[in-house]
Each structure stands twice: as structure tokens, then as C-alpha cells.
Design a protein around this motif. Structure first.
Motif, PDB file in Angstrom:
ATOM      1  N   MET A   1       0.713  -1.254  -0.097  1.00 39.15           N
ATOM      2  CA  MET A   1      -0.144  -0.077  -0.028  1.00 39.15           C
ATOM      3  C   MET A   1       0.860   1.161   0.146  1.00 39.15           C
ATOM      4  O   MET A   1       1.699   1.455   1.027  1.00 39.15           O
ATOM      5  N   LEU A   2       0.916   2.020  -1.121  1.00 43.46           N
ATOM      6  CA  LEU A   2       1.520   3.306  -1.325  1.00 43.46           C
ATOM      7  C   LEU A   2       0.705   4.486  -0.766  1.00 43.46           C
ATOM      8  O   LEU A   2      -0.381   4.840  -1.496  1.00 43.46           O
ATOM      9  N   LEU A   3       1.201   5.436   0.247  1.00 43.19           N
ATOM     10  CA  LEU A   3       0.148   6.193   0.654  1.00 43.19           C
ATOM     11  C   LEU A   3       0.946   7.582   0.181  1.00 43.19           C
ATOM     12  O   LEU A   3       1.956   7.913   0.106  1.00 43.19           O
ATOM     13  N   SER A   4      -0.117   8.440  -0.211  1.00 41.63           N
ATOM     14  CA  SER A   4       0.320   9.836  -0.507  1.00 41.63           C
ATOM     15  C   SER A   4       0.533  10.639   0.658  1.00 41.63           C
ATOM     16  O   SER A   4      -0.121  10.570   1.518  1.00 41.63           O
ATOM     17  N   LEU A   5       1.754  11.303   0.811  1.00 39.66           N
ATOM     18  CA  LEU A   5       2.055  12.028   2.190  1.00 39.66           C
ATOM     19  C   LEU A   5       0.866  13.136   2.458  1.00 39.66           C
ATOM     20  O   LEU A   5       0.683  13.393   3.565  1.00 39.66           O
ATOM     21  N   ALA A   6       0.603  13.392   1.382  1.00 39.09           N
ATOM     22  CA  ALA A   6      -0.639  14.685   1.488  1.00 39.09           C
ATOM     23  C   ALA A   6      -1.817  14.273   2.391  1.00 39.09           C
ATOM     24  O   ALA A   6      -2.513  15.023   3.076  1.00 39.09           O
ATOM     25  N   GLY A   7      -2.046  12.849   2.177  1.00 39.67           N
ATOM     26  CA  GLY A   7      -3.179  12.435   2.691  1.00 39.67           C
ATOM     27  C   GLY A   7      -2.845  11.585   4.085  1.00 39.67           C
ATOM     28  O   GLY A   7      -3.682  11.017   4.791  1.00 39.67           O
ATOM     29  N   LEU A   8      -1.842  11.807   4.362  1.00 35.72           N
ATOM     30  CA  LEU A   8      -1.422  10.791   5.576  1.00 35.72           C
ATOM     31  C   LEU A   8      -1.997  11.313   7.069  1.00 35.72           C
ATOM     32  O   LEU A   8      -2.293  10.496   7.802  1.00 35.72           O
ATOM     33  N   PRO A   9      -2.238  12.645   7.276  1.00 36.86           N
ATOM     34  CA  PRO A   9      -2.659  12.984   8.725  1.00 36.86           C
ATOM     35  C   PRO A   9      -4.080  12.335   8.939  1.00 36.86           C
ATOM     36  O   PRO A   9      -4.505  12.046   9.837  1.00 36.86           O
ATOM     37  N   ASP A  10      -4.931  12.299   7.693  1.00 28.12           N
ATOM     38  CA  ASP A  10      -6.467  11.886   7.744  1.00 28.12           C
ATOM     39  C   ASP A  10      -6.345  10.480   8.057  1.00 28.12           C
ATOM     40  O   ASP A  10      -7.065   9.723   8.695  1.00 28.12           O
ATOM     41  N   PHE A  11      -5.418   9.593   7.323  1.00 31.92           N
ATOM     42  CA  PHE A  11      -5.243   8.144   7.414  1.00 31.92           C
ATOM     43  C   PHE A  11      -4.999   7.968   8.763  1.00 31.92           C
ATOM     44  O   PHE A  11      -5.182   7.041   9.738  1.00 31.92           O
ATOM     45  N   PHE A  12      -3.915   8.594   9.508  1.00 30.08           N
ATOM     46  CA  PHE A  12      -3.316   8.358  10.682  1.00 30.08           C
ATOM     47  C   PHE A  12      -4.580   8.605  11.802  1.00 30.08           C
ATOM     48  O   PHE A  12      -4.766   7.800  12.882  1.00 30.08           O
ATOM     49  N   ARG A  13      -5.565   9.768  11.761  1.00 31.82           N
ATOM     50  CA  ARG A  13      -6.363  10.029  12.583  1.00 31.82           C
ATOM     51  C   ARG A  13      -7.554   8.850  12.574  1.00 31.82           C
ATOM     52  O   ARG A  13      -7.986   8.224  13.399  1.00 31.82           O
ATOM     53  N   ALA A  14      -7.654   8.396  11.282  1.00 37.28           N
ATOM     54  CA  ALA A  14      -8.645   7.186  11.109  1.00 37.28           C
ATOM     55  C   ALA A  14      -8.317   6.116  11.774  1.00 37.28           C
ATOM     56  O   ALA A  14      -8.943   5.278  12.433  1.00 37.28           O
ATOM     57  N   GLN A  15      -6.949   5.809  11.708  1.00 41.20           N
ATOM     58  CA  GLN A  15      -6.416   4.529  12.424  1.00 41.20           C
ATOM     59  C   GLN A  15      -6.181   4.876  13.873  1.00 41.20           C
ATOM     60  O   GLN A  15      -5.735   4.021  14.771  1.00 41.20           O
ATOM     61  N   GLY A  16      -6.656   6.168  14.459  1.00 49.12           N
ATOM     62  CA  GLY A  16      -5.996   6.390  15.748  1.00 49.12           C
ATOM     63  C   GLY A  16      -4.464   6.427  16.054  1.00 49.12           C
ATOM     64  O   GLY A  16      -4.196   5.871  17.326  1.00 49.12           O
ATOM     65  N   ILE A  17      -3.875   6.742  15.253  1.00 47.25           N
ATOM     66  CA  ILE A  17      -2.242   6.711  15.531  1.00 47.25           C
ATOM     67  C   ILE A  17      -1.658   8.093  16.004  1.00 47.25           C
ATOM     68  O   ILE A  17      -1.238   8.096  16.866  1.00 47.25           O
ATOM     69  N   ILE A  18      -2.286   9.205  15.401  1.00 48.98           N
ATOM     70  CA  ILE A  18      -1.969  10.522  15.749  1.00 48.98           C
ATOM     71  C   ILE A  18      -2.230  10.841  17.152  1.00 48.98           C
ATOM     72  O   ILE A  18      -3.247  10.697  17.544  1.00 48.98           O
ATOM     73  N   ASN A  19      -1.256  11.310  17.789  1.00 46.89           N
ATOM     74  CA  ASN A  19      -1.339  11.809  19.138  1.00 46.89           C
ATOM     75  C   ASN A  19      -1.870  10.662  20.344  1.00 46.89           C
ATOM     76  O   ASN A  19      -2.436  10.886  21.091  1.00 46.89           O
ATOM     77  N   LEU A  20      -1.426   9.497  19.890  1.00 48.94           N
ATOM     78  CA  LEU A  20      -1.804   8.478  20.624  1.00 48.94           C
ATOM     79  C   LEU A  20      -0.680   7.543  21.217  1.00 48.94           C
ATOM     80  O   LEU A  20      -0.478   7.150  22.404  1.00 48.94           O
ATOM     81  N   HIS A  21       0.333   7.403  20.455  1.00 54.71           N
ATOM     82  CA  HIS A  21       1.470   6.655  20.973  1.00 54.71           C
ATOM     83  C   HIS A  21       2.721   7.549  21.045  1.00 54.71           C
ATOM     84  O   HIS A  21       3.843   6.879  20.970  1.00 54.71           O
ATOM     85  N   PHE A  22       2.638   8.588  21.024  1.00 56.18           N
ATOM     86  CA  PHE A  22       3.852   9.473  21.212  1.00 56.18           C
ATOM     87  C   PHE A  22       4.428   9.103  22.596  1.00 56.18           C
ATOM     88  O   PHE A  22       3.623   8.821  23.648  1.00 56.18           O
ATOM     89  N   PRO A  23       5.824   9.138  22.805  1.00 56.31           N
ATOM     90  CA  PRO A  23       6.226   8.938  24.126  1.00 56.31           C
ATOM     91  C   PRO A  23       5.916   9.658  25.155  1.00 56.31           C
ATOM     92  O   PRO A  23       5.558  10.812  24.863  1.00 56.31           O
ATOM     93  N   GLU A  24       5.887   9.013  26.219  1.00 53.17           N
ATOM     94  CA  GLU A  24       5.563  10.115  27.735  1.00 53.17           C
ATOM     95  C   GLU A  24       6.852  10.233  28.491  1.00 53.17           C
ATOM     96  O   GLU A  24       7.886   9.581  28.249  1.00 53.17           O
ATOM     97  N   LEU A  25       6.532  10.777  29.658  1.00 55.31           N
ATOM     98  CA  LEU A  25       7.689  10.956  30.624  1.00 55.31           C
ATOM     99  C   LEU A  25       7.663   9.549  31.478  1.00 55.31           C
ATOM    100  O   LEU A  25       6.692   8.888  31.760  1.00 55.31           O
ATOM    101  N   ILE A  26       9.130   8.974  31.899  1.00 55.45           N
ATOM    102  CA  ILE A  26       9.234   7.688  32.510  1.00 55.45           C
ATOM    103  C   ILE A  26      10.301   8.203  33.414  1.00 55.45           C
ATOM    104  O   ILE A  26      11.114   9.158  33.237  1.00 55.45           O
ATOM    105  N   PRO A  27      10.621   7.375  34.577  1.00 59.44           N
ATOM    106  CA  PRO A  27      11.737   7.557  35.458  1.00 59.44           C
ATOM    107  C   PRO A  27      12.987   7.365  34.510  1.00 59.44           C
ATOM    108  O   PRO A  27      13.148   6.596  33.581  1.00 59.44           O
ATOM    109  N   LEU A  28      14.033   8.257  34.692  1.00 62.22           N
ATOM    110  CA  LEU A  28      15.334   8.178  34.083  1.00 62.22           C
ATOM    111  C   LEU A  28      15.841   6.913  34.157  1.00 62.22           C
ATOM    112  O   LEU A  28      16.482   6.546  32.930  1.00 62.22           O
TER     113      LEU A  28
END
Length: 410
Positions: A1-28
Motif C-alpha cells: 500500500m503506497l500512501l500519498s504523504l498529503a493524505g497521511l494525517p487523515d489516514f493516521f487519525r482514522a487509524q487512531g495513530i496521531i497523538n496516541l503513541h507518542f512517548p511520555e515521561l518515564i523515570p530516568l
């Protein structure tokens, strides 16, 4: 599956990816460098032997002399370091509720940040939330013999003290301000968030027992290959308005490819996550440094290209090729001195050249060494200060570890 970068944000939001799996704070202490790709040593040896026995250029999809970096330097997303907005969201989630609390038993928090953060993101976050910020003294005062006084300003709201590395010089006369600050923090009733880089924290624990005053530190969790790939795709989707494909110039295989289930997995991204330590701004620098496009050819060459190849290229839109850059090398015969200088810069974040003599052993020859390290791609001049380049971080890390020096977590 080849995705156009111009459409990636909508694709990610539909998949629940954006703003979901970014790293959080952890003990050092929980930080672990992302693993690199699994290496099949027998297969690597066999492929290496093949390249020695046959023409190497026949094995690569595109030779490096057919590639150019010129067009990359004209694309904003590849030349301007991203703000990493998700870092601000992570800090909001971790600290804003704590800052609004009235608990007297949890007044201090410590954030140990990755190195090479030249954008001063903790300060930007504090100013964006209209929090009070305690600035460090001028560096010219750190080695003076004047009486030192540090006062935590009165106020009902929280106070942010970013960049402890600006509060001292690694010198027997250069620790008075940081000691006085730590004493003031013990006496204040105000909520204070203190931050420094990881190399600074290792030094302050040994030099002034900072870990006895400040709490167990938080740190930004590393970005693994999956998270890193999705973040890079999101960054590029905001600027590139046409389909784009990323390929390894050695074998032509697509990398940074989002599959139908939303996953991204390839050895290039695994190696990038490992090389960068999962630190977003270092990964971005290494990623951009690896990108090339095919160099423009004359009309005759273009006309003789096979129609099938022209059609395939057009279907992919822009094709970016990735190469494995040759890592910079420490000046031969001066490796130990270069490691000492690099370590000093990492501890302090950056330093004016005239101050390096105060933090390095005699006869280091820092002036000539700086020239050599700039030429080699290890450090750069920024204003009147010298600082380590993010793209050199993997080599600096390995060199310091091999020299037996005390290492930071990242």
C-alpha cells in the motif's frame, strides 16, 4: 500500500495513530536505547564477500554519484528543525496538574532532558504556559570571586528553572552558584520544576550531590522505530503536497512505508532509532542528512530512459533515496583529547571557546582541536559558543563509552 504523504494525517487519525503513541515521561532509570535491527552475521559476511567479488555498482539500485542533496536543501521540512509539539503535550500532561496542587510534600520535580536540545524546549514550554522562569546568572559571573546569593523569587504559582548546565562551570571555583541554588531549593515552599540535560545530571550528582536535594528524575521516553517512523511521516505530510516514496539506495527497497494495518517496520528505521537513542531531534537530523534525490540529467539521458521506468517513477511521485552516511572520525592521534572536549560540551550544553581552557586539562590544545572537530563534523560554532552537532551524537556516544568515561543514560 503506497500512501500519498498529503493524505497521511487523515489516514493516521482514522487509524487512531496521531497523538496516541507518542512517548511520555518515564523515570530516568527506566530509559533504554531502542534496539537496532537483528543482524545475521553469516548473511552479512556472505553479502560482503559478494560485493568484493563482483562489481559493487551492479548491486545497488542507484549509485551515490547519481544522487544529489541540492533539492533536499530547498524543502523546508528537511532544513528547519521541528518544534516537536508532542513534547509540549507530554509536559502539559505530566506537570500542569502537579503545579496546581498545594501539596507541601511534593514541591520539587526534576526533568532530565536529552542532549543537543538547541531549541530550549523546556523554556519555550514554560513561557507558553505563562509560568515564571528563573534565569541563570551570566556565565561571566560563574568564575568570579564575588559573594554568591541566589533567591527563589516569591510567588504563589510554580517556578521553572531550566538548564542547570548554565548555573556552573566544571571548575573548582565554578560550582558556587549551583550549590547556592540547591540550598535555596531546600528552603523554598514554592513548587519548582528543575531541568538539565542528561550529561549535566551525571556530573552534578558527583560534584555537588544534587541527587540528595532533587527528586528521582523524569525523562522523555525514547521513540522506537514504529513511533519514529509515524512522527517523520506526519512531519513531512504537512509540507509535501504530492505522493512520495522513500527507498534504500543499496537495494531499492521501500522504507518508511505505512502498511494497511498502520504499522511501520523496516531495518532502516530500527537503525535510526538505535543511532539516535530514540531522541526525536537527533533522529530528525540524522534522517535529513541521509536523504537524496536523483540528480538532474541532460536531455539525451532523459530521452533514452525506458518508458516503463519513466512510468514507474511517475507513479511514485517524488522518490527520496536514503544513504548510510560515513560517520565523522575523531582527529587521528588526538582521540582522547577530542573525547574530553566533547564530554565537556555535552555537560555544559555549549561553552565559549575561552572558557574551555577552564574545564579541560592543561595542554589539551583546545583551539586547534576545535578547528579539527568543526572540520570533521563533530562540533559547530553558534554565536560565540561551541556545541556538539546532533548528527555526531552516535559517534560521540560510542567514542566516550570506548574511552571508559562515565556515561549518561542517553
Amino acid at each position: 500500500m503506497l500512501l500519498s504523504l498529503a493524505g497521511l494525517p487523515d489516514f493516521f487519525r482514522a487509524q487512531g495513530i496521531i497523538n496516541l503513541h507518542f512517548p511520555e515521561l518515564i523515570p530516568l532509570d527506566n530509559y533504554a536505547r531502542p534496539a537496532g535491527p537483528v543482524v545475521n552475521r553469516l548473511d552479512d559476511w556472505y553479502q560482503s564477500l559478494l560485493k568484493k567479488l563482483i562489481d559493487r555498482d551492479s548491486e545497488v539500485a542507484v549509485t551515490e554519484d547519481q544522487l544529489s542533496k541540492d533539492s533536499i536543501e530547498n524543502i523546508h521540512v528537511f532544513t528547519t528543525e521541528p518544534e516537536c509539539d508532542f513534547v509540549f503535550q507530554v509536559l502539559d500532561k505530566a506537570y500542569l496538574e502537579w503545579m496546581n496542587s498545594t501539596s507541601a510534600n511534593d514541591r520539587l520535580r526534576l526533568l532530565v532532558f536529552p542532549p543537543c536540545d538547541h531549541s530550549n524546549r523546556v523554556t519555550s514550554w514554560a513561557e507558553g504556559n505563562r509560568l515564571d522562569v528563573l534565569a541563570a546568572p551570566d556565565r561571566s559571573e560563574l568564575l568570579s570571586g564575588d559573594l554568591v546569593k541566589v533567591t527563589i523569587p516569591a510567588g504563589s504559582g510554580p517556578l521553572v528553572i531550566p538548564k542547570l548546565e548554565d548555573w556552573f562551570i566544571r571548575h573548582h571555583r565554578g560550582l558556587r552558584y549551583i550549590r547556592t541554588l540547591l540550598a535555596a531549593l531546600q528552603d523554598t515552599s514554592r513548587h519548582c520544576l528543575v531541568s538539565c540535560n542528561s550529561w549535566c545530571w551525571v556530573y552534578l550528582k558527583k560534584a555537588v550531590n544534587a541527587d540528595l536535594v532533587l527528586p528521582v528524575p523524569d525523562s522523555l521516553a525514547p521513540m522506537n522505530a514504529e513511533i519514529l517512523g509515524k512522527w517523520l511521516l506526519e512531519l513531512m505530510s504537512e509540507e509535501l503536497q504530492q505522493p512520495a516514496t522513500f527507498c534504500d539506495h543499496n537495494n531499492g527497497k521501500e522504507i518508511l512505508r505505512c502498511e494497511e494495518d498502520g504499522t511501520i517496520s523496516d531495518k532502516f528505521m530500527q537503525q535510526l532509532a538505535n543511532d539516535s537513542g530514540g531522541i526525536p531531534w537527533i533522529a530528525w537530523q540524522l534522517w535529513c542528512r541521509s536523504l537524496r534525490t536523483e540528480a538532474e540529467r541532460d536531455d539525451q539521458s532523459d530521452n533514452t530512459e525506458e518508458p516503463e521506468k519513466q512510468q514507474a517513477s511517475g507513479d511514485k511521485g517524488i522518490v527520496f533515496w536514503t544513504i548510510r552516511n560515513q560517520p565523522p572520525r575523531l582527529p587521528r592521534g588526538h582521540e582522547h583529547a577530542a573525547c574530553l572536549l566533547s564530554q565537556a560540551l555535552l555537560i555544559h550544553g555549549s561553552l565559549p571557546e575561552q572558557m574551555l581552557s577552564a574545564v579541560l586539562p592543561p595542554a589539551t590544545g583546545e583551539s586547534s582541536l576545535i578547528v579539527a572537530l568543526i572540520r570533521s563534523g563533530f562540533v559547530e560554532c553558534h554565536g560565540d559558543e561551541i556545541r556538539c552537532l546532533a548528527t555526531a551524537d552516535p559517534v560521540i556516544w560510542t567514542s566516550l563509552a570506548n574511552s571508559g568515561m562515565t556515561m549518561a543514560r542517553f
